[in-house]
Design a protein around this motif. Structure first.
Motif, PDB file in Angstrom:
ATOM      1  N   VAL A 203      -2.990  -0.368  -2.828  1.00  0.00           N
ATOM      2  CA  VAL A 203      -2.971  -1.828  -2.647  1.00  0.00           C
ATOM      3  C   VAL A 203      -2.926  -2.537  -3.990  1.00  0.00           C
ATOM      4  O   VAL A 203      -2.080  -3.419  -4.224  1.00  0.00           O
ATOM      5  N   LEU A 204      -3.830  -2.144  -4.894  1.00  0.00           N
ATOM      6  CA  LEU A 204      -3.870  -2.800  -6.200  1.00  0.00           C
ATOM      7  C   LEU A 204      -2.567  -2.536  -6.972  1.00  0.00           C
ATOM      8  O   LEU A 204      -1.993  -3.453  -7.579  1.00  0.00           O
ATOM      9  N   GLY A 205      -2.090  -1.294  -6.950  1.00  0.00           N
ATOM     10  CA  GLY A 205      -0.863  -0.963  -7.665  1.00  0.00           C
ATOM     11  C   GLY A 205       0.348  -1.698  -7.119  1.00  0.00           C
ATOM     12  O   GLY A 205       1.201  -2.168  -7.886  1.00  0.00           O
ATOM     13  N   SER A 206       0.442  -1.820  -5.794  1.00  0.00           N
ATOM     14  CA  SER A 206       1.588  -2.513  -5.200  1.00  0.00           C
ATOM     15  C   SER A 206       1.587  -3.991  -5.561  1.00  0.00           C
ATOM     16  O   SER A 206       2.645  -4.584  -5.826  1.00  0.00           O
ATOM     17  N   ILE A 207       0.403  -4.597  -5.576  1.00  0.00           N
ATOM     18  CA  ILE A 207       0.318  -6.019  -5.946  1.00  0.00           C
ATOM     19  C   ILE A 207       0.672  -6.201  -7.420  1.00  0.00           C
ATOM     20  O   ILE A 207       1.424  -7.120  -7.781  1.00  0.00           O
ATOM     21  N   ILE A 208       0.134  -5.310  -8.277  1.00  0.00           N
ATOM     22  CA  ILE A 208       0.468  -5.388  -9.704  1.00  0.00           C
ATOM     23  C   ILE A 208       1.966  -5.192  -9.911  1.00  0.00           C
ATOM     24  O   ILE A 208       2.599  -5.894 -10.701  1.00  0.00           O
TER      25      ILE A 208
ATOM     26  N   LEU B 275      -2.326   4.498  -8.638  1.00  0.00           N
ATOM     27  CA  LEU B 275      -1.989   3.118  -8.982  1.00  0.00           C
ATOM     28  C   LEU B 275      -0.618   3.039  -9.653  1.00  0.00           C
ATOM     29  O   LEU B 275       0.194   2.159  -9.352  1.00  0.00           O
TER      30      LEU B 275
ATOM     31  N   VAL C 173       2.575   1.070  -8.534  1.00  0.00           N
ATOM     32  CA  VAL C 173       3.173   0.071  -9.431  1.00  0.00           C
ATOM     33  C   VAL C 173       4.659   0.341  -9.610  1.00  0.00           C
ATOM     34  O   VAL C 173       5.498  -0.572  -9.528  1.00  0.00           O
TER      35      VAL C 173
ATOM     36  N   VAL D  98      -7.400   1.708  -2.637  1.00  0.00           N
ATOM     37  CA  VAL D  98      -7.561   0.886  -3.842  1.00  0.00           C
ATOM     38  C   VAL D  98      -6.346   1.040  -4.752  1.00  0.00           C
ATOM     39  O   VAL D  98      -5.769   0.060  -5.231  1.00  0.00           O
ATOM     40  N   GLY D  99      -5.942   2.304  -5.003  1.00  0.00           N
ATOM     41  CA  GLY D  99      -4.811   2.538  -5.896  1.00  0.00           C
ATOM     42  C   GLY D  99      -3.510   1.987  -5.338  1.00  0.00           C
ATOM     43  O   GLY D  99      -2.736   1.347  -6.055  1.00  0.00           O
TER      44      GLY D  99
ATOM     45  N   MET E  25       2.942   0.387  -0.746  1.00  0.00           N
ATOM     46  CA  MET E  25       1.542   0.683  -0.399  1.00  0.00           C
ATOM     47  C   MET E  25       1.454   1.932   0.472  1.00  0.00           C
ATOM     48  O   MET E  25       0.677   2.865   0.185  1.00  0.00           O
TER      49      MET E  25
END
Length: 869
Positions: free
Chosen positions: A330-335, A31, A35, A327-328, A367
């Protein structure tokens, strides 16, 4: 099991795995990598596109095409078809005539669309003129327009030499034109500031009227293009393969100006900070994956006992790894994308107000990159689970045969180099960082073993705390070496990002400090030099040295005409124009000799007669021998890039034509020149005494506060023949880029530190089972919690000192390589970090160790033994 059953089972296992520290850290490291990449790439993408947009105002367009002949009409048709705005200019040198006076001018004839970007800076009178309201007519203002037909705008030096004012007429060829405005700065500033020919701007529709442009005339064409970033890139990609050798495509970064150089370095610094955080996260992923694999040997053995094949076991764990990656990443890129708005808010005061809009491409790339980093780095230890034997259910000590990790290590390094190249767009920077740090990780283990052995040999001289720590580390040397390598990597990375924010920016900003010359004075005649210099001193203005300047054309290389060496429109640009030549007996402090030697001092020279007298009865030496041995006074020093383009070196002969006189010279040295210091610089420096007798003028640069505009008017009135050129806007552009980049790197330093803390926890967790086993034994034999804590503390103190020592040595080595080979700045040892890094290492390792070992210290012997088994 069929495919769907494997997916369901692997997902259930994955959810259950999230309870373990290793899986959580693996997910967190992925993540953070996402990020970091998403935040920095989104921020950097918008900032660099915005800075390119602003800097493109200095070249009057997003993209330029220069040619010595009119280009194929298909180029312009395609540009319009792709939605680009176009403008064109035609340039030539000719004589302007007025009041029975002639003046050579460099004409730029432009169409009605010019400039597509930026502004022309003009004035309604000369610097010394005052209007009816007591205001100076020479005060400049910006206009986004070009001269109307029948009108011309000319530099003040041109008008003064012709004796004309605003409203008067000048003749150019067969045409007569009205002087409408004084041209202070052209929107396209890519040309030389120090051209001896004044500029004149006119309408392109008036060129036929002049009659000076005919077949065979020496003219040049320049085309300007603006449009959306996508259209510009698409057109550039379409156009490049079709260009011939006479056509050159340019942009901001490729233009030879200080703004393009500053923009390139700004992008390097931002990318460097992002690269460090990704590398830290990647090492954390590797450690967590290894620990995760070891903790799931029993799970893999149980699956085999329940009927799963080795292939199915492998697929289950690869799927679990894939879920973590998705999960890491996609979520990290959005954050990261959301956080880039926060980062923009932090530096909002210095950012342009018209930032380019955000795009989704950096998020998508982040991502993919973060997922690829996890899958490729963690794959080797995960594949170990494929080889677990079902017998391990009965024999826990039976470990699987490890897969050969060398291939995966090389593959991981290759992927990181590719990722680094995407982030930095610099293959040199990528190789220096990734390969350099990968090699360091390999040699850290060897160095740590040597260092631990050396300290053990003198442990009788060490404090009791370090003695106990050495005993603990030597007992488990394999884990000790891995921990030392990981911690040394952490503190090396933190030190590097710190100097990026500190030393490198300070060093870079020294090129444009407060008081950097913002005015150039040219055409200073020798008889006016002293008076002009005295005027600056009386005003208390810091000024650069006065450099003599002679115009000359390079005609021969080693007695061969350059026209025979290079075809028409080929070769360096220096061959197609007259060069500004100078002489000096002293090497400038901002230049460095890369080959050969600087000129002999006057008292070290010997003429031919002196040499012959010294040889007495020997055979008279030839003039060629005198020249080759450095006695003849015909030496030059050549700038290294021009030397490379001409394929010449020390000892080669260069012939110049100066005012119709051929002059043969010998290259005595090749030197590196700092073109970005806003001071007069020269491709060719002659030895003192070679060209001194030719007609020459002087050039000088000085700093004038913006509040001293009235004094500048008075200076122009006193020295009417001297031309003063302002470059405040270019300096402001460079300083803005510096400030923006500095604050951006400072903001993401926090993210780098978070990545470092994750790696610390991952490193400490890699030996958690070993510590639990030792703690269980200590507690079984009656050791108290304080004794165990003391042993762990001693180990961590020793570990921090050994790791920080290796980190400092490697940091200084890498920083030297970065300073010298990548960023081209001077290097000095960082003595303050030799104090700061050991303190940081001690505090951070003790802090992380406290949280990582809480369960070890508080658990009972029975609980510890159950967890170990």
């Amino acid at each position: 099991m069929n495919g769907m059953q494997l997916i369901i089972l692997s997902f259930k296992h994955w959810l259950n795995d999230l309870r373990s520290n290793e899986k959580r850290l693996l997910l967190l490291a992925t993540l953070l990598a996402a990020v970091s990449m998403s935040m920095i790439s989104s921020f950097g993408d918008r900032l660099s596109r915005t800075m390119q947009y602003r800097a493109s105002e200095l070249i009057a367009g997003d993209l330029t095409l220069f040619s010595s002949r009119e280009v194929n009409g298909d180029y312009l048709s395609q540009a319009k078809a792709m939605g680009l705005n176009t403008s064109s200019a035609l340039g030539f040198s000719t004589m302007a005539y007025a009041n029975e006076k002639l003046q050579l001018v460099r004409v730029r004839s432009v169409d009605e669309q010019y400039p597509l970007k930026g502004y022309n800076q003009v004035a309604d009178g000369f610097m010394g003129e005052i209007d009816g309201n007591g205001e100076g007519k020479g005060k400049g203002y910006l206009v986004k327009a070009s001269p109307k037909p029948g009108m011309v705008w000319a530099e003040e030096r041109v008008l003064q030499r012709l004796g004309v004012k605003i409203g008067d007429t000048v003749e150019i060829g067969d045409g007569v034109f009205t002087v409408k405005r004084v041209l202070q700065q052209d929107a396209d500033r890519s040309g030389s500031l120090f051209s001896p020919f004044g500029r004149l701007l006119m309408s392109k529709s008036d060129v036929p009227q002049t009659g000076v442009v005919n077949q065979g005339s020496r003219i040049w064409y320049k085309y300007y293009f603006t449009g959306s970033e996508k259209s510009i890139k698409g057109f550039s990609k379409w156009l490049k393969p079709k260009l011939n050798k006479a056509e050159k495509l340019g942009g901001v970064a490729s233009s030879q100006n200080n703004v393009g150089s500053a923009l390139e370095k700004a992008q390097q610094y931002l990318s460097l900070a992002s690269l460090i955080s990704v590398l830290l996260a990647a090492v954390a992923i590797a450690l967590c994956a290894q620990r995760y694999s070891e903790r799931h040997f029993n799970t893999a053995a149980l699956l085999r006992c329940l009927g799963a094949s080795s292939v199915q076991v492998r697929n289950i764990f690869i799927m679990k790894l894939f879920y973590t990656a998705m999960v890491g990443a996609v979520l990290g890129s959005i954050i990261g994308f959301i956080l880039h708005f926060w980062l923009l808010e932090i530096v909002a005061d210095v950012l342009p107000k018209d930032l380019m809009p955000a795009t989704f491409l950096p998020v998508l790339m982040s991502m993919i990159s973060a997922a690829a980093v996890l899958m490729l780095i963690a794959l080797a230890p995960i594949l170990n689970l494929n080889k677990v034997s079902p017998v391990r259910v009965l024999r826990r000590e039976l470990a699987p045969q490890s897969v050969k990790a060398n291939l995966f290590f090389v593959l991981a390094v290759g992927i990181m180099v590719a990722l680094a190249y995407l982030l930095t767009d610099s293959i040199k920077l990528s190789v220096v960082f990734v390969v350099g740090l990968a090699i360091l990780l390999l040699i850290y283990g060897l160095l740590s073993a040597v260092l631990l052995k050396g300290l053990s040999s003198i442990r009788f001289m060490l404090p009791s705390t370090l003695k106990m720590g050495l005993i603990q580390l030597n007992r488990h040397q394999y884990y000790a070496r891995s921990q030392v390598a990981a911690f040394a990597f952490i503190f090396t990375s933190v030190a590097l990002i710190w100097i990026v924010r500190g030393d490198l920016f300070d060093n870079w900003q020294q090129q444009v400090p407060d008081g950097t010359p913002n005015h150039f004075a040219i055409n200073i005649l020798p008889d006016k030099k002293y008076d002009f210099e005295q005027a600056l001193k009386d005003k208390g203005l810091p000024a650069s040295e006065f450099y003599p300047m002679v115009r000359g054309r390079l005609t021969h290389v080693n007695d061969v005409n350059v026209s025979e060496i290079f075809k028409e429109d080929e070769g360096p640009n220096a061959l197609r124009r007259e060069l500004n030549l100078t002489w000096s007996s002293v090497l400038r402090t901002d230049s460095k000799i890369v080959d050969g030697e600087w000129f002999l001092k006057p008292d070290e020279k010997m003429d031919t007669h002196a040499v012959n007298a010294m040889l007495k009865g020997s055979e008279k030496i030839s003039q060629k021998m005198v020249e080759e041995n450095g006695y003849a006074n015909n030496g030059i020093s050549l700038e290294h890039r021009l030397a490379d383009e001409l394929n010449v070196g020390v000892g080669d002969r260069i012939t110049f034509n100066i005012a119709g006189t051929p002059l043969v010279t010998t290259i005595k040295s090749i030197r590196d020149v700092k073109w970005g210091n806003f001071e007069p610089n020269f491709y060719v420096v002659f030895e003192d005494g070679v060209i001194n007798d030719f007609h020459h003028t002087y050039i000088n640069s000085f700093y004038l506060p913006v509040t001293e505009g009235q004094w500048l008017i008075e200076l122009n009135q006193t020295f009417k023949a001297i031309t003063v050129i302002e470059i405040d806007q270019i300096l402001k552009q460079v300083r803005d880029i510096l400030s923006q980049t500095s604050m951006a790197v400072e903001a993401i330093l926090a993210l780098v530190l978070v990545c470092a803390m994750v790696l610390m926890f991952a490193t400490l967790l890699s030996t958690l089972s070993l510590r639990k086993h030792e703690a269980a034994l200590y507690r079984t034999f009656g050791a108290s919690e304080s004794v165990i804590r003391s042993r762990i503390r001693s180990e961590y103190i020793t570990l921090s000192l050994v790791a920080s020592l290796l980190a400092l040595v490697s940091f200084e080595s890498i920083s030297f390589a970065l300073y010298y080979f990548v960023f081209k700045v001077s290097w000095m040892p960082h003595l303050s970090l030799w104090v700061a890094i050991p303190i940081l290492a001690l505090c951070s390792i003790l802090f992380s160790g406290y949280f990582a070992n809480r369960d070890v210290l508080k658990a009972s012997p029975r609980q510890l033994l159950q967890e170990v088994n």
